[in-house]
Design an enzyme around this catalytic site. Structure first.
Site, PDB file in Angstrom:
ATOM      1  N   TYR A 154       0.827  -1.217   0.000  1.00  0.00           N
ATOM      2  CA  TYR A 154       0.000   0.000   0.000  1.00  0.00           C
ATOM      3  C   TYR A 154       0.859   1.264   0.000  1.00  0.00           C
ATOM      4  O   TYR A 154       0.362   2.349  -0.298  1.00  0.00           O
ATOM      5  CB  TYR A 154      -0.970   0.038   1.196  1.00  0.00           C
ATOM      6  CG  TYR A 154      -1.976  -1.088   1.284  1.00  0.00           C
ATOM      7  CD1 TYR A 154      -2.152  -1.992   0.238  1.00  0.00           C
ATOM      8  CD2 TYR A 154      -2.752  -1.259   2.424  1.00  0.00           C
ATOM      9  CE1 TYR A 154      -3.060  -3.040   0.335  1.00  0.00           C
ATOM     10  CE2 TYR A 154      -3.670  -2.293   2.523  1.00  0.00           C
ATOM     11  CZ  TYR A 154      -3.813  -3.186   1.477  1.00  0.00           C
ATOM     12  OH  TYR A 154      -4.715  -4.221   1.588  1.00  0.00           O
ATOM     13  N   HIS A 158       0.139 -12.004   1.767  1.00  0.00           N
ATOM     14  CA  HIS A 158      -0.889 -11.196   1.094  1.00  0.00           C
ATOM     15  C   HIS A 158      -1.667 -11.994   0.036  1.00  0.00           C
ATOM     16  O   HIS A 158      -2.887 -11.900  -0.047  1.00  0.00           O
ATOM     17  CB  HIS A 158      -0.221  -9.970   0.470  1.00  0.00           C
ATOM     18  CG  HIS A 158      -1.121  -8.803   0.286  1.00  0.00           C
ATOM     19  ND1 HIS A 158      -0.707  -7.500   0.438  1.00  0.00           N
ATOM     20  CD2 HIS A 158      -2.431  -8.725  -0.038  1.00  0.00           C
ATOM     21  CE1 HIS A 158      -1.722  -6.678   0.214  1.00  0.00           C
ATOM     22  NE2 HIS A 158      -2.770  -7.401  -0.088  1.00  0.00           N
TER      23      HIS A 158
HETATM   24  P1  NAD Z   1     -14.384  -1.266   0.655  1.00  0.00           P
HETATM   25  O1  NAD Z   1     -15.431  -2.244   0.322  1.00  0.00           O
HETATM   26  O2  NAD Z   1     -14.095  -0.916   2.071  1.00  0.00           O
HETATM   27  O3  NAD Z   1     -14.792   0.006  -0.178  1.00  0.00           O
HETATM   28  C1  NAD Z   1     -14.149   1.218  -0.036  1.00  0.00           C
HETATM   29  C2  NAD Z   1     -14.955   2.250  -0.832  1.00  0.00           C
HETATM   30  O4  NAD Z   1     -16.239   2.382  -0.223  1.00  0.00           O
HETATM   31  C3  NAD Z   1     -14.257   3.592  -0.726  1.00  0.00           C
HETATM   32  O5  NAD Z   1     -13.862   3.970  -2.018  1.00  0.00           O
HETATM   33  C4  NAD Z   1     -15.271   4.540  -0.185  1.00  0.00           C
HETATM   34  O6  NAD Z   1     -15.490   5.571  -1.106  1.00  0.00           O
HETATM   35  C5  NAD Z   1     -16.549   3.742  -0.067  1.00  0.00           C
HETATM   36  N1  NAD Z   1     -17.143   3.960   1.264  1.00  0.00           N
HETATM   37  C6  NAD Z   1     -16.556   3.766   2.471  1.00  0.00           C
HETATM   38  N2  NAD Z   1     -17.403   4.045   3.462  1.00  0.00           N
HETATM   39  C7  NAD Z   1     -18.565   4.440   2.881  1.00  0.00           C
HETATM   40  C8  NAD Z   1     -19.813   4.855   3.388  1.00  0.00           C
HETATM   41  N3  NAD Z   1     -20.040   4.941   4.680  1.00  0.00           N
HETATM   42  N4  NAD Z   1     -20.775   5.166   2.494  1.00  0.00           N
HETATM   43  C9  NAD Z   1     -20.570   5.084   1.174  1.00  0.00           C
HETATM   44  N5  NAD Z   1     -19.406   4.692   0.633  1.00  0.00           N
HETATM   45  C10 NAD Z   1     -18.409   4.374   1.480  1.00  0.00           C
HETATM   46  O7  NAD Z   1     -13.060  -1.723  -0.101  1.00  0.00           O
HETATM   47  P2  NAD Z   1     -11.529  -1.869   0.210  1.00  0.00           P
HETATM   48  O8  NAD Z   1     -10.919  -0.578   0.633  1.00  0.00           O
HETATM   49  O9  NAD Z   1     -10.950  -2.554  -0.959  1.00  0.00           O
HETATM   50  O10 NAD Z   1     -11.499  -2.888   1.455  1.00  0.00           O
HETATM   51  C11 NAD Z   1     -11.302  -2.492   2.805  1.00  0.00           C
HETATM   52  C12 NAD Z   1      -9.919  -2.850   3.271  1.00  0.00           C
HETATM   53  O11 NAD Z   1      -9.644  -4.227   3.011  1.00  0.00           O
HETATM   54  C13 NAD Z   1      -8.787  -2.141   2.527  1.00  0.00           C
HETATM   55  O12 NAD Z   1      -8.640  -0.794   2.881  1.00  0.00           O
HETATM   56  C14 NAD Z   1      -7.630  -3.012   2.894  1.00  0.00           C
HETATM   57  O13 NAD Z   1      -7.194  -2.754   4.216  1.00  0.00           O
HETATM   58  C15 NAD Z   1      -8.260  -4.399   2.796  1.00  0.00           C
HETATM   59  N6  NAD Z   1      -8.028  -5.027   1.470  1.00  0.00           N
HETATM   60  C16 NAD Z   1      -7.265  -6.153   1.423  1.00  0.00           C
HETATM   61  C17 NAD Z   1      -7.021  -6.781   0.223  1.00  0.00           C
HETATM   62  C18 NAD Z   1      -6.198  -8.034   0.207  1.00  0.00           C
HETATM   63  O14 NAD Z   1      -5.835  -8.510  -0.876  1.00  0.00           O
HETATM   64  N7  NAD Z   1      -5.869  -8.606   1.347  1.00  0.00           N
HETATM   65  C19 NAD Z   1      -7.554  -6.285  -0.965  1.00  0.00           C
HETATM   66  C20 NAD Z   1      -8.323  -5.138  -0.904  1.00  0.00           C
HETATM   67  C21 NAD Z   1      -8.577  -4.526   0.316  1.00  0.00           C
END
Ligand code: NAD
Length: 278
Positions: free
Chosen positions: A50, A108
């Site tokens: 990240y 990861h």
């Molecule tokens: P997420 O499903 O949390 O979606 C994030 C999106 O949702 C943001 O762009 C934001 O604009 C929107 N959002 C957030 N809160 C909101 C609300 N209250 N109302 C409306 N829209 C809202 O997706 P993500 O960030 O991919 O997943 C969360 C976390 O998971 C990441 O930050 C990371 O830490 C982890 N992650 C891990 C992997 C992996 O391969 N292990 C991959 C992706 C994400």
């Protein structure tokens, strides 16, 4: 209201609701994580890839919050599975985070084309024994990957962090995890905004019924399913909204109707498949 914790299979526990910082720009991470900590988040999910571990560390350092009250996860990137690279990688992550140890260190992705995820898991076991992380786990591991690392080492990961949201519930993995004592962390818990999750009737209807937002209903669904969840936002009001999910409960029928949004053929997936990431 205090954030619930989940007991892990190694005797440690993890706050069930946290803040994930995927795609939070490095220059904005200290500000965003500081706001999250002010609002009451205590669990931060980052990763070496990240590019924002320094910002997470800076926010922790200035927060004044005792280290034992914080829960920090980071992850081993795909090009560092071989040889002793994982040891070097955790040392570099700890340096960037300004910490002596993390709470959870994850492989990861399994990168199956390289066939080195068993080796990476063996190194994770060493890293935990050396005291650089309290718990070890994996991410994006499918059932055959999980079965293979456990058969090879006898060590069951504390967690598997996988893409999981109403349209894509990965029940083969969650059922295996439940049977084998592995906690599930949902990534992309809001579907990364890539389909109309918030307009779907089971979500929108429950939101109206409880006077909550659709995002709060979906986060609440993850919590009631027993999943660990850390939605991402950089906006203070959304960070607050995503935390404000502890004062209501979905009924069994409401949970069941969101369960029924699962698309059984797997086409609800919004991001990469583990076999494609190498
Ligand atoms: P997420 O499903 O949390 O979606 C994030 C999106 O949702 C943001 O762009 C934001 O604009 C929107 N959002 C957030 N809160 C909101 C609300 N209250 N109302 C409306 N829209 C809202 O997706 P993500 O960030 O991919 O997943 C969360 C976390 O998971 C990441 O930050 C990371 O830490 C982890 N992650 C891990 C992997 C992996 O391969 N292990 C991959 C992706 C994400």
């Amino acid at each position: 209201m205090s954030i619930p914790t989940i007991a892990l299979n190694d005797g440690n526990s993890i706050p069930q609701l946290g803040y994930g910082v995927f795609k939070v720009p490095a220059a904005d991470t200290e500000r965003a994580v500081s706001e999250a900590l002010e609002l009451g988040y205590r669990h931060i999910d980052t990763a070496a890839i990240y590019g924002n571990e320094e910002g997470v560390g800076a926010a922790i350092a200035t927060s004044g919050i005792p280290r034992d009250d914080l829960y920090v996860t980071t992850k081993l990137w795909n090009d560092r599975h071989d040889g002793d690279e994982p040891h070097q990688a955790i040392a570099e992550s700890l340096e960037r985070l300004g910490l002596e140890k993390v709470d959870l260190y994850l492989v990861h992705w399994p990168t199956p084309a390289h066939d080195n995820y068993v080796h990476a898991w063996e190194k994770m076991i060493e890293i935990r024994a050396a005291g650089f992380t309290r718990s070890i786990g994996v991410s994006n591991h499918l059932v055959p990957h999980l079965e293979r690392i456990v058969a090879a080492t006898g060590v069951v990961p504390a967690v598997n962090q996988i893409e999981l949201h109403p349209a894509y519930q990965q029940r083969d993995i969650t059922e295996w995890a439940a049977a084998n004592g592995v906690a599930i962390e949902s990534w992309g818990p809001l579907g990364q905004g890539k389909y109309d999750l918030f307009g779907a009737e089971p979500v929108a209807g429950a939101a109206t019924a409880h006077g909550k937002t659709p995002a709060q209903v979906v986060i609440r669904w993850h919590l009631q399913k027993g999943f660990i969840v850390f939605p991402k936002s950089v906006k203070r009001e959304r960070l607050q909204e995503n935390l404000d999910v502890l004062d209501f409960e979905l009924s069994a029928d409401e949970v069941a109707s969101i369960d029924a949004m699962n698309i059984a053929d797997g086409s609800g997936r919004v991001s990469a498949h583990p076999d494609e990431v190498n």
